[in-house]
Design a protein around this motif. Structure first.
Motif, short mmCIF file in Angstrom:
data_model
loop_
_atom_site.label_atom_id
_atom_site.label_comp_id
_atom_site.label_asym_id
_atom_site.label_seq_id
_atom_site.Cartn_x
_atom_site.Cartn_y
_atom_site.Cartn_z
N ALA A 1 1.06 -1.15 -0.58
CA ALA A 1 -0.36 0.20 0.07
C ALA A 1 0.99 0.87 -0.61
N GLN A 2 1.63 1.28 0.22
CA GLN A 2 2.86 1.85 1.25
C GLN A 2 3.73 2.53 -0.73
N ALA A 3 4.09 1.78 -0.82
CA ALA A 3 4.41 1.65 -2.11
C ALA A 3 3.60 2.32 -3.17
N ARG A 4 3.24 1.32 -3.47
CA ARG A 4 2.02 2.12 -3.88
C ARG A 4 1.43 3.37 -4.12
N GLU A 5 1.27 3.67 -2.88
CA GLU A 5 1.00 5.60 -3.03
C GLU A 5 2.41 6.05 -3.60
N ALA A 6 3.65 5.95 -2.72
CA ALA A 6 4.73 6.61 -3.21
C ALA A 6 4.79 6.75 -4.48
N LEU A 7 4.57 5.88 -5.48
CA LEU A 7 4.57 5.89 -7.08
C LEU A 7 3.92 6.53 -6.97
N ALA A 8 2.86 7.52 -7.27
CA ALA A 8 1.54 8.18 -7.24
C ALA A 8 1.50 9.11 -7.11
N ASP A 9 2.29 9.76 -5.87
CA ASP A 9 2.52 10.70 -5.18
C ASP A 9 3.92 11.86 -5.75
N ASP A 10 2.88 12.90 -6.29
CA ASP A 10 3.69 14.31 -7.20
C ASP A 10 4.70 14.64 -5.60
N ARG A 11 4.78 14.49 -4.33
CA ARG A 11 6.03 15.17 -3.41
C ARG A 11 6.82 13.84 -3.21
N LEU A 12 6.91 13.25 -4.21
CA LEU A 12 8.20 12.09 -4.40
C LEU A 12 8.69 12.65 -5.65
N SER A 13 9.60 13.12 -6.52
CA SER A 13 10.31 14.01 -7.28
C SER A 13 11.50 12.71 -7.96
N LYS A 14 11.13 12.89 -9.53
CA LYS A 14 12.19 12.49 -9.72
C LYS A 14 12.84 13.09 -10.47
N ASP A 15 13.25 14.40 -10.89
CA ASP A 15 14.24 15.19 -10.84
C ASP A 15 15.25 15.48 -10.61
N THR A 16 16.61 13.50 -10.76
CA THR A 16 17.68 14.26 -10.49
C THR A 16 19.11 14.82 -10.84
N ALA A 17 18.41 15.47 -11.50
CA ALA A 17 18.90 16.94 -11.99
C ALA A 17 19.11 18.00 -11.11
N ALA A 18 18.03 18.04 -10.54
CA ALA A 18 17.15 19.10 -9.39
C ALA A 18 17.68 18.51 -7.90
N PHE A 19 17.76 17.64 -7.98
CA PHE A 19 18.44 16.80 -6.72
C PHE A 19 20.19 16.64 -6.05
N PHE A 20 20.41 16.63 -7.30
CA PHE A 20 21.96 16.71 -7.17
C PHE A 20 22.86 17.91 -8.02
N ALA A 21 22.03 18.97 -8.33
CA ALA A 21 22.38 19.79 -8.50
C ALA A 21 23.19 20.27 -7.01
N GLY A 22 24.48 21.61 -7.64
CA GLY A 22 25.78 21.52 -6.46
C GLY A 22 26.22 21.01 -5.65
N LYS A 23 25.33 19.55 -5.52
CA LYS A 23 26.62 18.43 -4.84
C LYS A 23 27.86 18.01 -5.97
N GLU A 24 29.12 18.02 -5.00
CA GLU A 24 29.85 17.75 -5.77
C GLU A 24 30.23 16.38 -6.04
N SER A 25 30.87 16.13 -7.46
CA SER A 25 30.62 14.71 -7.66
C SER A 25 31.53 14.25 -8.96
N ARG A 26 32.18 13.23 -8.27
CA ARG A 26 32.90 12.75 -9.73
C ARG A 26 32.77 12.05 -10.51
#
Length: 392
Positions: free
Chosen positions: A46-71
């Motif tokens: 039930a929680q997985a199905r809810e999470a997969l459809a919840d627009d408060r969970l973003s898939k925008d990885t570019a925004a998440f990692f913006a400004g974070k140092e990475s090699r």
């Protein structure tokens, strides 16, 4: 708790680990092997199905990692696919893809899938040991998706190798290099098709438009790479896992052996029983929220364990039992919501054709190795066998 994938027996059988986690709480924080925060893991249906459809969970990885140092030097075509986008960008890209990736296109492919399946099975020895994965589960989906996209035969071995390397857990240098190789290959193929157009899916993507909106060059390359990789990796895993499940349940296998035409009806249960994608792709919270009684802060990675959700006894009674009479509709093997796998109809068609052909042509097929000796790919997202020895 620590990251469950670090459990020594997790690759061989993740389900006891998932069940133990779910019994404590269906949503809980985990730490990495180094002790740092790894995010939150969801093991309840039930929680997985809810999470997969919840627009408060973003898939925008570019925004998440913006400004974070990475090699890392992952190619943008792989790092910023449609799977790593939110609406409205995701909505726009999926709409354009759907115009080219239709059920009609899959229906037109069925005779080709049947022919390729027969040609591959023609090479299987009769009454001898062979590898189901190398002899069918790997080559069939690769050949089909490459045919659908119009990838030349000469490029297909490299494409398969690079695709596999994208999931090389713990080897970021290999993953990054493979991402560039695949993107360069698709860039060249798109350029060639612009000079000499055909009728492949990739040709239709090049021409796809929604009013005045068309895919940019970067979007085309990204979608080509995504469809190429997702179009065969999941199906390869699906075929291997489904075959193993049946081989380990002789009574259920015998039922299908007597009536191979029943294969389409049981595919959902086979997907539920051992999902080809163990964990959904990256998501993170854009605001603090509560899920399954657990408070999750903003900016936290969330891992939806699809395989765990499909074994939740609250949704599927006796979940560790393969029951071909079960109504497994609603399983999450292909995801849920706006990101549900766009290639699901193709995967189902390939699995139906391949499993039915094997059962018809090799009715005496059986395992040729102890189940606990089988090797699984070390890949965080995928649930995939490296090989499946069988006697024909």
């Amino acid at each position: 708790m620590t990251d469950p994938t670090q459990d020594p027996g997790f690759l061989q059988n993740p389900y006891p680990v998932y069940a133990a986690m779910r019994s404590v709480c269906p949503v809980q924080p985990v730490s990495s092997a180094s002790g740092g925060p790894a995010g939150y893991v969801i093991t309840g249906y039930a929680q997985a199905r809810e999470a997969l459809a919840d627009d408060r969970l973003s898939k925008d990885t570019a925004a998440f990692f913006a400004g974070k140092e990475s090699r890392r030097r992952l190619h943008p075509a792989v790092a910023h696919t449609m799977l790593a986008a939110d609406p409205p960008r995701h909505t726009r890209l999926r709409r354009l893809v759907t115009k080219a990736f239709t059920t009609r296109a899959v229906a037109r492919l069925r005779p080709f899938i049947e022919r390729v399946t027969d040609e591959l099975l023609d090479q299987w020895p009769v009454g001898e040991r062979t590898d189901f994965v190398a002899g069918l589960a790997v080559p069939l989906p690769v050949i089909v998706i490459c045919e659908l996209l119009g990838v030349p035969e000469s490029d297909r071995p490299d494409v398969r190798r690079w695709s596999g390397e994208l999931f090389a857990a713990g080897r970021p240098d290999v993953i990054d290099a493979a991402s560039h190789s695949l993107a360069d290959c698709m860039t060249g193929l798109i350029a060639a098709k612009r000079l000499n157009a055909g009728d492949s899916l990739l040709d239709r993507l090049i021409m796809a438009r929604d009013g005045d909106d068309r895919l940019s060059e970067a979007e085309l390359v990204s979608l080509a790479v995504l469809l190429l990789v997702a179009g065969h990796e999941t199906t390869t895993n699906f075929l291997g896992n489904a075959a193993l499940a049946l081989l380990r349940h002789p009574a259920e296998l015998d039922r299908l052996r007597r009536d191979p035409g029943d294969v389409p009806r049981v595919l959902d249960e086979l997907l539920r029983f051992d999902s080809p994608v163990g964990t959904a792709t990256f998501r993170y919270t854009t605001q603090a929220l509560t899920l399954g009684g657990t408070d999750i802060p903003a900016g936290a990675p969330v891992l939806v364990a699809l395989g765990a959700a499909n074994r939740d006894p609250e949704r599927f009674p006796s979940p560790d039992l393969l029951d071909l009479d079960r109504d497994a509709a609603g399983h999450l093997a292909f995801g849920h919501g706006i990101h549900r796998c766009v290639g699901a109809p193709l995967a189902m068609a390939e699995a139906e054709i391949a499993l039915r052909a094997v059962l018809t042509r090799f009715p005496g097929i059986r395992l040729a190795a102890p189940p606990d000796r089988l090797q699984w790919r070390r890949a965080r997202l995928l649930r995939a066998l490296t090989s499946l020895p069988v006697m024909t």
